[in-house]
Every structure is written in C-alpha cells, then in structure tokens.
Design an enzyme around this catalytic site. Structure first.
Site, PDB file in Angstrom:
ATOM      1  CE  LYS A 556      45.825  -9.220 -10.667  1.00 10.78           C
ATOM      2  NZ  LYS A 556      44.640  -9.995 -10.462  1.00 10.78           N
ATOM      3  NE  ARG A 557      52.650 -13.732  -3.467  1.00  8.75           N
ATOM      4  CZ  ARG A 557      53.051 -14.545  -2.490  1.00  8.75           C
ATOM      5  NH1 ARG A 557      52.412 -14.579  -1.352  1.00  8.75           N
ATOM      6  NH2 ARG A 557      54.113 -15.297  -2.651  1.00  8.75           N
ATOM      7  CB  THR A 664      38.996 -12.137  -4.318  1.00 12.43           C
ATOM      8  OG1 THR A 664      40.378 -12.326  -3.994  1.00 12.43           O
ATOM      9  CG2 THR A 664      38.260 -13.458  -4.186  1.00 12.43           C
TER      10      THR A 664
HETATM   11  C1  F58 Z   1      43.833 -18.242  -5.138  1.00 11.20           C
HETATM   12  N1  F58 Z   1      44.832 -19.170  -4.715  1.00 11.20           N
HETATM   13  C2  F58 Z   1      43.549 -18.298  -6.633  1.00 11.20           C
HETATM   14  N2  F58 Z   1      46.601 -19.777  -3.387  1.00 11.20           N
HETATM   15  O1  F58 Z   1      44.753 -18.139  -7.359  1.00 11.20           O
HETATM   16  C3  F58 Z   1      42.584 -17.173  -6.962  1.00 11.20           C
HETATM   17  O2  F58 Z   1      42.232 -17.217  -8.315  1.00 11.20           O
HETATM   18  C4  F58 Z   1      41.339 -17.301  -6.103  1.00 11.20           C
HETATM   19  O3  F58 Z   1      40.521 -16.177  -6.253  1.00 11.20           O
HETATM   20  C5  F58 Z   1      41.717 -17.408  -4.631  1.00 11.20           C
HETATM   21  O4  F58 Z   1      42.637 -18.462  -4.431  1.00 11.20           O
HETATM   22  C6  F58 Z   1      40.519 -17.658  -3.747  1.00 11.20           C
HETATM   23  O5  F58 Z   1      39.768 -18.715  -4.236  1.00 11.20           O
HETATM   24  C7  F58 Z   1      45.719 -18.806  -3.770  1.00 11.20           C
HETATM   25  O6  F58 Z   1      45.698 -17.709  -3.247  1.00 11.20           O
HETATM   26  C8  F58 Z   1      47.598 -19.619  -2.492  1.00 11.20           C
HETATM   27  O7  F58 Z   1      47.935 -18.541  -2.044  1.00 11.20           O
HETATM   28  C9  F58 Z   1      48.278 -20.883  -2.067  1.00 11.20           C
HETATM   29  C10 F58 Z   1      48.678 -20.787  -0.620  1.00 11.20           C
HETATM   30  C11 F58 Z   1      49.449 -21.998  -0.182  1.00 11.20           C
HETATM   31  C12 F58 Z   1      50.612 -22.302  -1.058  1.00 11.20           C
HETATM   32  C13 F58 Z   1      50.216 -22.390  -2.509  1.00 11.20           C
HETATM   33  C14 F58 Z   1      49.439 -21.146  -2.975  1.00 11.20           C
END
Ligand code: F58
Length: 826
Positions: A556-557, A664
């Site tokens: 994951k990130r 996910t």
């Molecule tokens: C993710 N957010 C959540 N954001 O962290 C994760 O828990 C969730 O499952 C997923 O969304 C889907 O709902 C996320 O991936 C980003 O990557 C952003 C992209 C744009 C810049 C800030 C972060």
C-alpha cells in the site's frame, strides 16, 4: 456467425478470426513483418485486435443510451488507476480461451505480450483504483456512465530503489502510444483562467457579470472504451488533454511575439503534464488547482452539450445526469456549473442553484485533517476570479440561512462557512462539496459514522438525511479472474461461472472448506501463486524466498498512519528472539513490502530505507537460517499487485483505528484467501464481520480507545521504558546494527516514536506481537489454516464493487440499467 467460415476478420471471436485479425494488424497498424516484429509490436497488434472487438459494442451502447435518453452517471475523478487493459478486456469480451488458442497456433507467448503493456498509472492509490473498479462495475451492471478525468502525460512516478532509498523516475506510459484511446479532436472546449470580472446589464435589463479572463486554453477529449463483463454494454472513460487556446492562435502572432506565444502554449500544455503525488507541500500547488478546474470545466461543458442534444434548456439537467464528486478534487464543479448556468446560459441564480444542488453527490475518502483540501483565497481569486465571487455568493446565502437556524451559535456558523478565516483566508473544498450536493457518503460503515461525528458533524446536524454510507468494493474480474486464474478455476468448478457477475455465489465454496481433497487443491493453488511471486521477487531483487514459508504481506502507499514501521518492529523483535535463542522453534516467514512514498514525505521514505536496511542484515545472517526473509518489491502498481495479492497467507491491515477510511487492498487479499491481521479500522470492521471473527486476527486499540489515550496525554516514552522487547527493537534500529554503524540514520524515526508517536505504534505493539504469534500458531496447522483461507474467499462476495455500485444506484444516483445487446440493437 460466431466461429463460421464467413466470420468477419475485424470482429470475429474464434481463434481463427483472432489470428487473421492479429496478422492483419501487424501489417496494417504496425507496418511490420514477422521477422522484425518486437514484443511491443506484438502487444500493439494484439491490443488493436481486441479494440476492434470493443468498438462495435461501444458504438452500439452509445446509440442505445441516446435512443432511450438514458439517465447517466458521471463519475468525476482526478484519478483513474486503470492498470493494464489487455488481459482485462479479453476477460470482459469472454475471449481468453480463443486468444490463448490463437496465440498458441501462432507460436506466440501471450504472457510476454501481457507483460509488455505499460501501466496507465493515472492515480496515486486507493482512490484512483476505486474509480477504475467502479467503471468496470458500472459497465457490467449496464448502467449508463461516463468517467471524466485527466489524461496525464506522466502518471504516478516509477519507483526504483538505490541503496535502500526510494528513487522517483518519470513515468512514460505514453512514450510508445496508447492503443486503447481514441482522440476526439473535434470535442474541444475552451477553459479560461485569470483576468477579472465586470458587471453589465443584459438586453433584458438584468444585472449580469462577465468574466474577462487572461489565459485561455482548450481541453481535448481522449476516449477509452470500458467493457462490461458478460454484457455488451461498453461505457466511456473521457480524459481531457490540455492544449493551447486562441491566444496562441491569434494575439501573439499579431504582435510578433512568437516566442512569447510558444511559451503560452507550453504553459497551457503543462496543465495535463503530470499527476501530483499526494502529500506534496503547498508550493507548486497552483498547477493542481488549474488541473482540477480544467477537467471539471471540460466535463461540465461536455455534459451540457450532451444534454442539449435532446433538450431545449438546462432546466432538467439534473434529471439527465447524476454527477459524483470523487473526493473534493472536482468540488469546484459546484461553482462552475453555477457559472455555466448563470453567466453562459442566462439563468437566474435560484433555479441554477436548484439544478446544481440536485446534480452533485460527494464521496469523502479521508478524515486526516491535513488531507482536507483548502485553497488560499488569494490564489483562488487570481486563477478563478469569477468562481470566487460565486463561492462568496453561495456562502452569503448559506450563512444567512444558518443564522436563522442557529441564531446564537456564531462558532458553528464560522465552522460551516465555505471560507476559513485566519491570517490566510482559505476556501474549504469539503464544505463547498457538501453544500453543493444532495448526498454525501463515506466509504466504509465506520468511516461514514466518523464523517458524521467529526469532519462534517455540523452539516450532519443540519441535513441528516443527506448522509449515507457506501462501503467500497473491488472488481472480482481483475482481482480474482485475471490475477488468480487457478483460484478462478477452483471456484468455477464448485460454484459455477456465475460468481464473476454475482460474487455472492462465492459462498458456494463454504461446504468445501473442510474437504481434505479440496483443501489439498486450494493449497496447491496458493503454493503456485507463492512460487510465481517468489520468481518475481528473485528476478527484481535477487532475494530467494521459500514458497513453503508463511507469506506475510503489506502493500500500500507508505504513510505513518498505515504503520509499515509497526510491521518492521515486529520483524526486528522476531530477529532478536532468534539471536537470543538460535534453536527457536518458529514457522519460517517471508515478509513482503511494497508501496510508494510521496516524494516530499521524508518519514515515509525513511521507513522504506529502514525496511531495506533491516532486510539486508536479516537476509544474510546465517543464524537466521531461513526462518525470516524480508523483501521489498519495488514499484508497486496495479500490474505488480496482480502477482502479489494471490500469494499472501497473511494480509497486514494495521492502520491506527480511525485513520484508514476504508482500504481496498484488505478486500483484494481476503478474496484471494489471505487471512487478515488487522485493527478495527475502515472496512476491516466489515470484513471481519463477513468472514467471521474467528477467521480474522484482530488486535489493537479501538477508535474510542485511541481518542481516550490521546486525550489523557499519551506518553509513548513510558511504554518504551517499561517494555523490554519493544525497547530492544527500537534501540536496535538506532544502534547502527542495520545502518553500518550509523547511529543517526534512523533517529528521526525512533525519536518520533519514543517522544510523539502520533499513530500509537507503541500503544499497539504488544497486542500486535501477540496476535502475530497466534497467527503463526494457527499457520502450523495446515488443515485449520486452509479452512479459514477458503472461508475468507467464500464470504467476501459483499466486497465486490458490483454491490457497491448497486448501492450507489439505489441510494444516491436513482439510475436504472440500460441493457445493450449487439444482436438486438443491430
Ligand atoms: C483512499 N484515499 C483512502 N487518496 O485512504 C482509503 O482508505 C480508501 O479505501 C480509498 O481512498 C478509496 O476510498 C486515497 O487514495 C489519495 O490517493 C489522494 C489522491 C489525491 C491527493 C491526496 C491523496
């Protein structure tokens, strides 16, 4: 016609037709002859062969939707992390076997062709991948939908590792062309920035405002067909590419400023140049606001054009479209639709506001305060002066309403304002999205509750009926069928083929969970997946892993809240136990990490370095004797993910409770028969309920306990002092043992843990290590473990993105399927 001799070369599905088309494509598209064709030529020819078979479905779908004036979902997202398309499209067309047969006849290695496809990495992580899963499900459920986004020339950076440090390399996914997209040069919309606004009186004597922008450019549509599975519906993903506008065409040439004009062109094209990695600092963000406005404006203009094909006015625009805002990145759409209605289409404010409010719905994906988007008013006004005025007007009217409702509560009104006051006044995008939407949802049950009780609490008090939950889901086509063919085969054998469209059918595995013969095959399937990952690991890192060991995976990130360093502390603890007791009876484990850190996020990059440093020492210590292996798979992306999820025995979902909105990856692992070790966070809670608490390794503080611990004054140094194993693990990290004697390298990490520990690793350490020990004990009993593994897959149907999309359709979009069939529409 299928399979008959007169089957058309361009669209036939038999191995024969596919072969003919492929050979044709090599000649007519690639202009190559066999002896000199590269693997890339083979990939392109294959992709065009497949695309030809998609086009007919796509065009028929567009026609069918138009004929019935279908209500359409527009999914507005700054990111679509599609992953490679070839394999997925073969699956959705139902021609995998034909393709394999054809490839065999031609002596072509299909796997090598798949491997050749570049990754369209147009997203950072979960949010972008969710958008891609949702497109797959929308098409599969025959729901008329358009995905609108940005065609970044460079997607998420490629990660390589140098001396244990992450190095970012520029992604070049378009360098050899993209066979899946079709540019629509005629679909070109103007987008403006800067300048000023001026009031005027129109021909009916009404007060109006005109925006006199300084910069203009165009957005050009690039379209990608998105196939449904098991249906002929093929939806549209429309991504916008920025190009120079009229100022380049006219002005500069007249003034003789050729280079100035070229500069303007370059500046315009920069807008879609590169995807922003998350967590970047404020500087340089101006371009990000430009990206957001750019794609939103093009998309809304396109929607208006589509609407006016069948309607006279915009009055019932919201009946034609439901537009989902994927987080706040497209939230400027609220102001832009107002501008288009009022300024460009001459509507009055109130009806325009009614339409706007009935068009948008907003999904929140994060509770982290630092991730909630706000823009400095100055910057906003400089780039989008008219939109700032519109936001002020929305705010003025909204705050007036609030004053009537909450006359003695100025603090509440200040919290709900679209503008945050302070030394730097800022536009709050989450407030704008909420005020401008008819529905707001979180992405897991717990997250949706927290949205209501924390970030959007005041809005929930005001409009409780607008708040929903739609727990995320993932597509079983890509994450089981494509990435785990052996599992797919096993499931199909006992559950029939229906599970791929109705994932609840996975439950039919349950009666086989204790069946020794079935278990044997399940283990063989897992074993083969582990061997494949092992081979990949050896190829990319040189490290040899044992497929019989327990594969314990966290991909994951990288972020401190996801706590990859908690996993690392456990590894160091096990290492220390082996060192203290060389004869230790322990199940051999392979720890696999993967993920990217934002380029500007020092701590996340230091954690990656620490993993490599620990790995280097453990992997070459003869005393470890194969009991532990630690590997980092570089460049985790959709393509690599497909080899990783199927190979996991244990899935690490160990974020601090309350921080992960959903997750996910947790779903992808569990669907592939991994057991989860996890906290009560995000969708873990629902996964645990679904698979049964007895088939899930739970540990750690709950959200309430986390809150209480912090409120009571959390003192991590006391835990450090009192807990010997934990202290030793942390001390070893900064002792220089893992850093060639450098005692400073990991200080920022260990100091932060001992003195601040905002994500409560120390508070959760003991429970984590104990739960890991339980997992290990259970793994020693293969019958027991395999049963739990089968039950995980069997009970994960609920987490199909088809279920999630059905919920969106019912609860939020009010949209009906429009089935398309090639045979009936032709
Ligand atoms: C993710 N957010 C959540 N954001 O962290 C994760 O828990 C969730 O499952 C997923 O969304 C889907 O709902 C996320 O991936 C980003 O990557 C952003 C992209 C744009 C810049 C800030 C972060």
């Amino acid at each position: 016609m299928h399979g008959s001799t007169d089957e058309r070369t361009r669209t036939g599905m038999s191995p024969e037709a596919l072969k003919r088309a492929f050979v044709d494509s090599m000649f007519f598209n690639q202009a190559r002859y066999w002896r000199v064709a590269t693997t890339h030529d083979l990939f392109m020819a294959a992709a065009y062969t497949v695309r030809d078979r998609m086009l007919e479905r796509w065009i028929r779908t567009a026609e069918a939707y138009r004929d019935v004036r279908a209500r359409t979902v527009c999914y507005l997202s700054a990111e679509f992390l599609l992953g490679p398309q070839l394999g997925n499209n073969l699956i959705n067309l139902g021609i995998v076997d034909s393709a394999r047969q054809g490839a065999r006849d031609l002596g072509i290695d299909l796997e090598a062709i798949f491997a050749e496809e570049p990754e369209p990495g147009l997203g950072n992580g979960g949010l972008g991948r969710l958008a891609a899963c949702y497109l797959d499900s929308l098409a599969t459920l025959s729901v008329p939908a358009i995905g609108y986004g940005i065609r970044y020339e460079h997607g998420i950076f490629d990660q390589s590792i140098d001396d244990g440090w992450q190095v970012e390399d520029c992604d070049l996914w378009l360098s050899h062309g993209n066979p899946w997209e079709i540019p629509r040069y005629h679909l070109r919309y103007p987008v403006q920035f800067g300048g000023h606004t001026e009031p005027y009186t129109d021909e009916h004597g009404r007060f109006r405002v005109r925006w006199v922008p300084r910069i203009d450019l165009y957005g050009i549509a690039y379209d990608t067909p998105i196939l449904g599975f098991g249906v002929d519906n093929t939806n549209l993903l429309r991504l916008w590419h920025a190009t120079a506008g009229r100022s380049f065409d006219l002005q500069a040439f007249h003034q003789g400023d050729y280079y100035g004009a070229v500069h303007a062109k370059v500046a315009a094209e920069n807008i879609t140049k590169v995807l922003y990695p998350n967590d970047e600092p404020e500087v340089g963000k101006e371009l990000r606001l430009k990206q957001q406005y750019f794609f939103v404006s093009c998309s809304l203009q396109d929607m208006i054009r589509l609407h006016l094909q069948d309607a006279e006015t915009l009055e019932d625009f919201h009946e034609k479209f439901s537009a989902q805002l994927n987080d706040t990145h497209p939230a400027i759409a609220v102001a832009e639709l107002m501008r288009l209605c009022v300024d460009e289409h001459g509507m009055d404010w109130e009806p325009a506001w009614d339409i706007t409010r009935q068009t948008f719905a907003y999904t929140n994906h994060t509770l982290l305060p630092e991730a909630l988007e706000t823009w400095p008013v100055d910057l906003f006004g400089r780039l989008l002066p008219r939109h700032l005025e519109i936001i002020y007007e929305i705010n003025r009217r909204f705050l007036d309403e609030l004053r009537i409702r909450f006359p003695f509560d100025p603090e509440r009104i200040e919290r709900m304002s679209l503008i945050a006051e302070g030394p730097v006044r800022r536009v709050r995008m989450a407030n704008l999205a909420t005020v401008g939407s008819f529905a707001v949802n979180g992405v897991a049950a717990m997250h949706s509750e927290l949205v209501k009780s924390t970030v959007l609490r005041d809005f929930h008090d005001l409009w409780p009926e607008r708040f929903h939950n739609v727990t995320n889901g993932v597509t079983p086509r890509r994450f089981i069928q494509l990435s785990n063919p052996d599992l797919c085969g096993l499931v199909t054998e006992v559950a029939g083929t229906g599970w791929a469209r109705d994932a609840d059918n996975l439950r039919r595995l349950e009666p086989h969970a204790r069946d020794a013969a079935f278990q044997e095959r399940w283990r063989a399937m897992k074993r083969a997946a582990k061997e494949r990952l092992g081979a990949r690991i050896q190829q990319t890192t040189g490290v040899l892993v044992d497929p019989l060991s327990m594969f314990d995976i966290q991909v994951k990130r990288f972020h401190e809240y996801k706590r990859q360093h908690l996993n690392l502390l456990h590894i160091v603890t096990l290492y220390e136990r082996i060192k203290q007791n060389p004869g230790l009876d322990m199940t051999p484990r392979t720890f696999v990490f993967g993920g990217k850190a934002a380029p500007g996020y020092f701590m996340a990059k230091l954690i990656i370095k620490a993993i490599h440093s620990v790995a280097e020492v453990i992997n070459r210590d003869p005393q470890v004797n194969g009991l532990l292996r630690v590997v980092f798979v570089p460049n985790f992306n959709v393509k690599n993910a497909e080899v990783i999820y199927p190979a996991a025995d244990l899935s690490e979902q160990i974020s601090t409770a309350g921080k992960e909105a959903s997750g996910t990856g947790n779903m992808k692992f569990s669907m592939n028969g991994a057991l989860t070790i996890g906290t009560l966070d995000g969708a873990n809670v629902e996964i645990r309920d679904a698979v049964g608490p007895e088939n899930f390794f739970l540990f750690g503080l709950t959200v309430e306990e986390v809150e209480r611990t912090l409120a009571e004054g959390y003192r991590p140094w006391e835990i450090y002092r009192e807990h010997t194993e934990l202290r030793t693990a942390i001390d070893l990290l900064h002792s220089g043992l893992f850093s060639h004697g450098d005692t400073d390298l990991f200080r920022p990490l260990t100091d932060s843990l001992i003195h601040h520990d905002p994500y409560l690793l120390l508070a959760d350490y003991q429970a984590y290590v104990e739960t890991q020990a339980q997992a290990e004990a259970r793994f020693r009993n293969p019958m027991d473990w395999t049963r739990m593994s089968i039950l995980n897959t069997a009970r994960m149907g609920h987490f199909s993105s088809d279920r999630a999309i059905r919920e969106y359709c019912e609860k939020i979009w009010r949209v009906q399927p429009v089935p398309v069939s090639l045979t009936t529409t032709r």
